[in-house]
Design a protein around this motif. Structure first.
Motif, PDB file in Angstrom:
ATOM      1  N   TYR A  32       3.888 -13.720   7.190  1.00 48.26           N
ATOM      2  CA  TYR A  32       4.690 -14.435   6.500  1.00 48.26           C
ATOM      3  C   TYR A  32       4.623 -16.145   7.161  1.00 48.26           C
ATOM      4  O   TYR A  32       4.458 -16.914   6.168  1.00 48.26           O
ATOM      5  CB  TYR A  32       4.374 -14.054   5.125  1.00 48.26           C
ATOM      6  N   ALA A  33       5.757 -16.271   7.231  1.00 49.51           N
ATOM      7  CA  ALA A  33       6.633 -17.411   8.087  1.00 49.51           C
ATOM      8  C   ALA A  33       5.381 -18.081   8.367  1.00 49.51           C
ATOM      9  O   ALA A  33       5.341 -19.640   8.137  1.00 49.51           O
ATOM     10  CB  ALA A  33       7.319 -17.064   9.026  1.00 49.51           C
ATOM     11  N   GLU A  34       4.581 -17.725   9.375  1.00 48.52           N
ATOM     12  CA  GLU A  34       3.223 -18.613   9.925  1.00 48.52           C
ATOM     13  C   GLU A  34       2.673 -18.707   9.373  1.00 48.52           C
ATOM     14  O   GLU A  34       1.974 -20.158   9.250  1.00 48.52           O
ATOM     15  CB  GLU A  34       2.804 -17.322  11.345  1.00 48.52           C
ATOM     16  N   GLU A  35       1.917 -18.488   8.675  1.00 48.29           N
ATOM     17  CA  GLU A  35       1.365 -18.497   6.916  1.00 48.29           C
ATOM     18  C   GLU A  35       1.856 -19.764   6.394  1.00 48.29           C
ATOM     19  O   GLU A  35       1.030 -21.106   5.941  1.00 48.29           O
ATOM     20  CB  GLU A  35       0.414 -17.329   6.237  1.00 48.29           C
ATOM     21  N   ALA A  36       3.210 -19.650   5.897  1.00 42.40           N
ATOM     22  CA  ALA A  36       3.788 -20.319   4.580  1.00 42.40           C
ATOM     23  C   ALA A  36       3.980 -21.830   5.689  1.00 42.40           C
ATOM     24  O   ALA A  36       3.514 -22.767   4.816  1.00 42.40           O
ATOM     25  CB  ALA A  36       5.069 -20.063   4.451  1.00 42.40           C
ATOM     26  N   GLY A  37       4.181 -22.080   7.226  1.00 45.37           N
ATOM     27  CA  GLY A  37       4.810 -23.038   8.043  1.00 45.37           C
ATOM     28  C   GLY A  37       5.607 -23.619   7.469  1.00 45.37           C
ATOM     29  O   GLY A  37       6.753 -23.383   6.916  1.00 45.37           O
ATOM     30  N   GLY A  38       5.493 -25.397   8.136  1.00 44.30           N
ATOM     31  CA  GLY A  38       6.454 -25.667   7.410  1.00 44.30           C
ATOM     32  C   GLY A  38       8.284 -26.209   8.272  1.00 44.30           C
ATOM     33  O   GLY A  38       8.908 -25.940   7.213  1.00 44.30           O
ATOM     34  N   GLY A  39       8.282 -24.562   9.548  1.00 44.13           N
ATOM     35  CA  GLY A  39       9.542 -24.129   9.974  1.00 44.13           C
ATOM     36  C   GLY A  39       9.806 -23.269   9.023  1.00 44.13           C
ATOM     37  O   GLY A  39      10.920 -22.710   9.254  1.00 44.13           O
ATOM     38  N   ALA A  40       8.996 -22.583   8.535  1.00 46.01           N
ATOM     39  CA  ALA A  40       9.512 -21.374   7.623  1.00 46.01           C
ATOM     40  C   ALA A  40       9.872 -20.184   9.119  1.00 46.01           C
ATOM     41  O   ALA A  40       9.350 -19.987  10.058  1.00 46.01           O
ATOM     42  CB  ALA A  40       8.330 -20.696   7.190  1.00 46.01           C
ATOM     43  N   ARG A  41      10.967 -19.355   9.362  1.00 48.59           N
ATOM     44  CA  ARG A  41      11.246 -18.553   9.978  1.00 48.59           C
ATOM     45  C   ARG A  41      11.893 -17.351   9.285  1.00 48.59           C
ATOM     46  O   ARG A  41      12.090 -17.426   8.206  1.00 48.59           O
ATOM     47  CB  ARG A  41      12.620 -19.555  10.781  1.00 48.59           C
ATOM     48  N   VAL A  42      11.803 -16.027   9.775  1.00 51.08           N
ATOM     49  CA  VAL A  42      12.400 -14.404   9.927  1.00 51.08           C
ATOM     50  C   VAL A  42      13.828 -14.909   9.995  1.00 51.08           C
ATOM     51  O   VAL A  42      14.113 -14.994  11.064  1.00 51.08           O
ATOM     52  CB  VAL A  42      11.187 -13.268  10.284  1.00 51.08           C
ATOM     53  N   GLN A  43      14.798 -14.480   8.670  1.00 50.09           N
ATOM     54  CA  GLN A  43      16.642 -14.040   8.949  1.00 50.09           C
ATOM     55  C   GLN A  43      16.686 -12.926   8.322  1.00 50.09           C
ATOM     56  O   GLN A  43      16.405 -12.837   7.471  1.00 50.09           O
ATOM     57  CB  GLN A  43      16.360 -15.368   8.024  1.00 50.09           C
ATOM     58  N   ASP A  44      17.562 -11.636   9.176  1.00 45.10           N
ATOM     59  CA  ASP A  44      17.746 -10.679   8.657  1.00 45.10           C
ATOM     60  C   ASP A  44      18.327 -11.269   7.149  1.00 45.10           C
ATOM     61  O   ASP A  44      19.783 -11.973   7.017  1.00 45.10           O
ATOM     62  CB  ASP A  44      18.950 -10.284   9.520  1.00 45.10           C
ATOM     63  N   ALA A  45      18.847 -10.908   6.016  1.00 48.94           N
ATOM     64  CA  ALA A  45      19.441 -10.917   4.780  1.00 48.94           C
ATOM     65  C   ALA A  45      20.779 -11.016   5.186  1.00 48.94           C
ATOM     66  O   ALA A  45      21.498 -11.622   3.955  1.00 48.94           O
ATOM     67  CB  ALA A  45      18.660  -9.472   3.752  1.00 48.94           C
ATOM     68  N   PHE A  46      21.421  -9.643   6.041  1.00 49.25           N
ATOM     69  CA  PHE A  46      21.860  -9.111   5.810  1.00 49.25           C
ATOM     70  C   PHE A  46      22.609 -10.110   7.855  1.00 49.25           C
ATOM     71  O   PHE A  46      21.854  -8.841   8.391  1.00 49.25           O
ATOM     72  CB  PHE A  46      22.829  -7.878   5.883  1.00 49.25           C
ATOM     73  N   ARG A  47      23.276 -10.806   7.881  1.00 49.40           N
ATOM     74  CA  ARG A  47      23.065 -11.516   9.401  1.00 49.40           C
ATOM     75  C   ARG A  47      25.001 -11.288   9.011  1.00 49.40           C
ATOM     76  O   ARG A  47      25.939 -10.677   8.788  1.00 49.40           O
ATOM     77  CB  ARG A  47      23.329 -12.586   8.628  1.00 49.40           C
ATOM     78  N   CYS A  48      25.125 -10.918  10.354  1.00 47.70           N
ATOM     79  CA  CYS A  48      25.924 -10.244  11.650  1.00 47.70           C
ATOM     80  C   CYS A  48      25.862 -10.197  12.844  1.00 47.70           C
ATOM     81  O   CYS A  48      24.849 -10.091  13.329  1.00 47.70           O
ATOM     82  CB  CYS A  48      26.697  -8.890  10.970  1.00 47.70           C
ATOM     83  N   PRO A  49      27.141 -10.527  13.507  1.00 43.15           N
ATOM     84  CA  PRO A  49      27.086 -10.953  14.962  1.00 43.15           C
ATOM     85  C   PRO A  49      26.461  -8.844  15.929  1.00 43.15           C
ATOM     86  O   PRO A  49      26.800  -8.172  14.930  1.00 43.15           O
ATOM     87  CB  PRO A  49      28.377 -11.054  15.501  1.00 43.15           C
ATOM     88  N   ASP A  50      25.705  -9.151  16.964  1.00 45.62           N
ATOM     89  CA  ASP A  50      25.033  -7.998  17.513  1.00 45.62           C
ATOM     90  C   ASP A  50      26.495  -7.476  18.133  1.00 45.62           C
ATOM     91  O   ASP A  50      26.494  -5.792  17.759  1.00 45.62           O
ATOM     92  CB  ASP A  50      24.732  -7.965  18.314  1.00 45.62           C
TER      93      ASP A  50
END
Length: 174
Positions: free
Chosen positions: A110-128
C-alpha cells in the motif's frame, strides 16, 4: 501428610510501556507458551537464517523481521485488543496516517502504491530494547523465570561474573 493449594492467576498481567498499558493473559499453559516460543525462535531461524539467541551476525533487514516476529510472539500472549494495537502497522505520509494494516507485506504494498514518500510504521512505537525487556518479562511470567531451552540437548551456560577474576588458588584443588 502434607497438603498444598495452588491457585491460577485470574487477573491479567499488565506491562506499562511509555504510559501505554498492555494486558497479558493471566495464565498461559506451559505447552502453549513453549509452542509460541518455539515458533518464534525456529521461524526466525528458518526465514532469516539468524538465531534469535545470538544476533551478532544479523543485518538490518533480518533484524526488522526478527523485531516483527518478536511483536507477534508477544501479541500472542496479550489480550486481543492490546494485541491488535501492538501489531498494527500504519502507512504514514507527511505525518498523516493513510491506512492501517495487520500484515507488513500488505502495508508495504500500500505504501509503495500510495507513493510520495509513504512509509510503514508501527502504530505503537518503542525501542527494540523495550521489546527485549518485554520478552524477558513474559518468559519470567509464564515459564517460572527460566528461558526455554533452544533444543532438548542444549544446556544453559553460566555467565561470567563482572569484575576481575581472582588469581588465588582454589582450596578445592589443594
Amino acid at each position: 501428610m502434607a497438603t498444598a493449594t495452588f491457585a491460577f492467576n485470574t487477573e491479567p498481567h499488565v506491562a506499562t510501556v511509555g504510559g501505554t498499558e498492555f494486558s497479558f493473559q493471566p495464565e498461559v499453559m506451559g505447552d502453549e507458551f513453549m509452542d509460541a516460543y518455539e515458533e518464534f525462535r525456529d521461524g526466525q531461524k528458518e526465514q532469516t537464517g539468524v538465531d534469535v539467541e545470538d544476533l551478532d551476525g544479523a543485518d538490518a533487514q533480518q533484524l526488522r523481521k526478527i523485531t516483527r516476529a518478536l511483536r507477534v510472539f508477544l501479541a500472542r500472549l496479550m489480550l486481543p485488543d492490546d494485541a491488535e494495537y501492538f501489531l498494527r502497522l500504519n502507512v504514514i505520509r507527511d505525518g498523516e496516517t493513510l491506512e492501517s494494516f495487520g500484515d507488513r507485506e500488505e502495508a508495504q504494498a500500500y505504501a509503495e502504491e500510495a507513493g510520495g514518500g509513504a512509509r510503514v510504521q508501527d502504530a505503537f512505537r518503542c525501542p527494540d530494547r523495550i521489546l527485549i525487556q518485554l520478552l524477558d518479562w513474559v518468559v519470567g511470567l509464564y515459564s517460572g523465570g527460566r528461558r526455554p531451552p533452544t533444543s532438548s540437548t542444549d544446556s544453559s551456560t553460566t555467565r561470567s561474573r563482572p569484575g576481575k577474576r581472582g588469581t588465588g588458588t582454589s582450596r578445592s584443588r589443594g
